[in-house]
Design a protein around this motif. Structure first.
Motif, mmCIF file in Angstrom:
data_model
loop_
_atom_site.group_PDB
_atom_site.id
_atom_site.type_symbol
_atom_site.label_atom_id
_atom_site.label_comp_id
_atom_site.label_asym_id
_atom_site.label_seq_id
_atom_site.Cartn_x
_atom_site.Cartn_y
_atom_site.Cartn_z
ATOM 1 N N HIS A 1 27.455 24.594 -17.952
ATOM 2 C CA HIS A 1 26.011 24.045 -17.559
ATOM 3 C C HIS A 1 25.121 23.014 -17.490
ATOM 4 N N ASP A 2 25.795 22.005 -17.328
ATOM 5 C CA ASP A 2 24.910 20.546 -17.360
ATOM 6 C C ASP A 2 24.559 20.770 -15.301
ATOM 7 N N ILE A 3 25.588 21.294 -14.805
ATOM 8 C CA ILE A 3 25.237 21.167 -12.971
ATOM 9 C C ILE A 3 24.154 22.297 -12.920
ATOM 10 N N GLU A 4 23.226 21.600 -12.439
ATOM 11 C CA GLU A 4 22.019 22.502 -12.167
ATOM 12 C C GLU A 4 21.959 23.817 -11.258
ATOM 13 N N LEU A 5 22.881 23.068 -9.841
ATOM 14 C CA LEU A 5 21.964 23.106 -8.768
ATOM 15 C C LEU A 5 24.262 23.818 -7.909
ATOM 16 N N ILE A 6 24.872 24.688 -7.173
ATOM 17 C CA ILE A 6 25.635 24.335 -6.032
ATOM 18 C C ILE A 6 25.604 25.505 -5.089
#
Ligand code: ADP
Ligand code: MG
Length: 611
Positions: free
Chosen positions: A66-71
């Protein structure tokens, strides 16, 4: 807190991801991962694979998912490659005959099963609970035919279907008191065997038959065991996508061999160009005919033949997957290569094989839309992370390729994947041209599998990817390049005297009777037939002049660029045109992999890359 971005490339074969940390104005790539694409490219099924790849990449980077901000997802090109591959040749069927054609106006709809009988024999039928399919040759007028059928039915004779020579299906149907399916325009009606069990199927307009094109449907109709079902599956395959068909069983003992033709291919080009060519003329003629077209719009296969079954099946599968009608699905490219097809000899006692020639076909399907948006929505729902569909695939691949040390614009890339070979060019000013062609790594695997009669795709894939050896004694092995390898430790006993695949840590013996030289020849020729041909085809397509002398270098990408021979074969071939070719090293570390995923991350912010 650190921000992270992920790029996701959904390919026909592999789903690749890349994760980068955003540091102020700079990007720092932290990890990448690759999984086999789950489901058909561009469908919801892909989400499973994407999530898995992202989770693994996050683990590798020691960050939380969930540290991924944008895919960022690639806007998958609406072409699908690897569904559509087959070897086409004439096939022989015994114990059945079939008529698989698409008259414009068959009569009625539904399935009828019964014994074939000539129309003028109906009145001689004795009362029984037998059911009949009437066979109607030319001289009989539709009024009379309808009258004869109505009368017989009134007298209690059960008639379940009709096969008619003239184009009278609808006219007869309209005059029947009890409706039956009617297949008409059967020119060679005298070839329909009489007093045999037969099935007639007609689908409603705009639909296709469901029972006779399915081996288990045929098994149900004719009450077949599993061996007989295997035999008749050739018939089912050739009937896929037809609106009407007749299948007739000739009983055992009466072994009459009948052919299902390889069939003709109809090529539709721009400006109403229309060409046809027979599969039996071979791959070269097929490709030459194709080249005569200005541009290809669609391809059809002759109905009731093996090639017809292949193209029809493809259209049907994709129409189901993409929620479009089969007519909306167009074949945008195909590659034909000659292939040797081992065929079992009928009546053989020990499974002897004879080698017949055929054509391997890979085709590329263009649909109006690939529902990537649906994949994006689902991925967002499942992960709670914003998902963006961004960028043209070819442009992303070029952005990624440009991270290879020593490259710069203008650049030409050749992306050799599983289902398709893609090429793209970006000029100094950023102008982009690209193309997607059918035939790549999976076709090579198919050719190896079939020409060595392996019936084992995994083994064929291993043969493709590794060199061979032959274990001649406990401690030495002859290698395919003629040298001898001595080992300190003895080779495992199951490899003695065998041709083996030399994987990094393992030796896999090949059960085929073929010699090492033969296997090597087939492997190398399969690679050449597919990749050398497609490299030339695709590069010519992206050049406005079509003249290969106008490019100076080509960067190879994709899974097949990892092959131990393919890049070299292409380098050699392109060298003839003065082109320097080499495989990419994405971000200076990833080799020919991860170009599109990397490009997707990079294109999100126009910033400098940190290595
Ligand atoms: P796509 O972009 O179409 O999903 P990929 O770029 O992942 O495809 O390429 C998949 C193809 O690459 C497959 O045909 C596979 O057999 C081939 N491939 C993968 N690794 C190797 C290798 N080490 N040697 C040869 N071929 C390989
Ligand atoms: Mg790819």
């Amino acid at each position: 807190m650190d921000k992270f971005l992920a790029g996701v490339d959904i390919g026909n074969s592999s789903t690749e991801v890349a994760i980068a940390k955003v540091q102020g104005t700079q990007l720092h790539f932290v990890s990448q991962y690759l999984v086999k694409t789950t489901g058909i490219k561009g469908t919801i099924d892909n989400v499973k694979g994407i999530r898995f790849a992202l989770t693994e990449a996050a683990k590798k980077a020691e960050i939380h998912f969930h540290d991924i901000e944008l895919i960022r997802l690639n806007d998958a090109v609406p072409v699908i490659g690897d569904l559509a591959m087959d070897l086409i040749s004439e096939t022989i069927i015994t114990e059945s005959s079939m008529i698989g054609h698409n008259p414009d106006t068959p009569g009625g709809a539904g399935l009828g099963i019964g014994t074939t009988i000539l129309i003028d024999q109906l009145e001689k039928v004795e009362k029984s609970d037998k059911e009949f399919i009437v066979v109607v040759p030319n001289p009989f007028d539709y009024e009379i035919v309808a009258h004869l059928i109505n009368r017989a039915m009134d007298q209690g004779t059960a008639i379940t279907g009709a096969v008619v020579q003239k184009d009278d299906g609808v006219l007869i149907h309209n005059r029947l008191n009890k409706k039956i399916p009617i297949v008409d325009e059967v020119a060679l009606i005298e070839k329909v065997p009489l007093s045999k069990l037969a099935a007639v199927e007609v689908a409603l307009p705009g639909h296709v038959i469901r029972t006779l094109s399915n081996p288990y449907g045929l098994a149900t109709v004719f009450d077949l065991d599993s061996d007989q079902t295997k035999q008749i599956s050739l018939v089912a395959k050739a009937l896929v996508g037809n609106r009407s068909a007749v299948v007739i069983r000739t009983p055992q003992g009466e072994v009459v061999e009948r052919k299902i033709e390889a069939g003709k291919v109809f090529l539709k080009g721009s400006n109403n160009q229309q060409l046809s060519v027979s599969i039996n003329d071979g791959a070269e003629t097929l490709m030459q005919t194709y080249e005569k077209l200005e541009s290809l719009i669609d391809v059809q296969g002759e109905t009731g033949t093996n090639v017809g079954g292949m193209f029809n099946g493809l259209r049907q599968d994709l129409s189901l997957l993409t929620d479009q009608s089969p007519e909306e699905i167009k074949i945008s490219d195909f590659l034909a290569v000659d292939a040797v097809i081992p065929t079992s000899i009928s009546g053989s006692m020990a499974g002897e094989l004879s080698m017949e020639s055929g054509v391997a076909l890979a085709s590329m399907v263009k649909t109006d839309r690939i529902p990537v948006e649906r994949v994006a929505a689902q991925l967002k729902k499942d992960t709670g992370i914003p998902v963006e569909v961004g960028g043209i695939e070819a442009e992303m691949a070029i952005r990624g390729a440009l991270t290879t040390p020593g490259t710069g614009k203008p650049i030409v890339i050749l992306d050799m994947g599983g289902g398709s070979t893609d090429a793209a060019m970006m000029t100094e000013t950023g102008k982009l041209t690209s193309t997607h062609l059918a035939g790549a790594g999976d076709m090579v695997t198919m050719l190896i599998n079939s020409e060595l009669a392996l019936e084992n795709l995994e083994l064929a894939e291993k043969i493709k990817k590794n060199p061979l050896g032959k274990v001649v004694s406990l401690f030495h092995m002859q290698l395919e390049d003629g040298t001898t390898l001595f080992s300190d430790t003895p080779f495992p006993p199951y490899t003695f005297g065998r041709v083996v695949i030399r994987e990094e840590k393992e030796l896999t013996p090949i059960s085929s009777k073929a010699s090492m030289e033969k296997i090597r020849d087939i492997r190398r020729s399969a690679k050449r037939r597919v990749f050398v041909t497609n490299a030339l085809r695709s590069l010519k397509k992206i050049l406005p002049t079509g003249n290969l002398k106008h490019i100076s270098s080509v960067v190879m990408l994709g899974g097949s660029a990892l092959d131990f021979e393919i890049p070299q074969m292409i380098t050699e071939e392109l060298g003839k045109y003065g082109i320097v070719a080499g495989f990419a090293n994405i971000r200076g570390s990833e080799g020919p992999r991860n170009a599109v995923a990397t490009g997707l991350v990079l294109s999100s912010i126009h910033k400098e890359v940190l290595r």
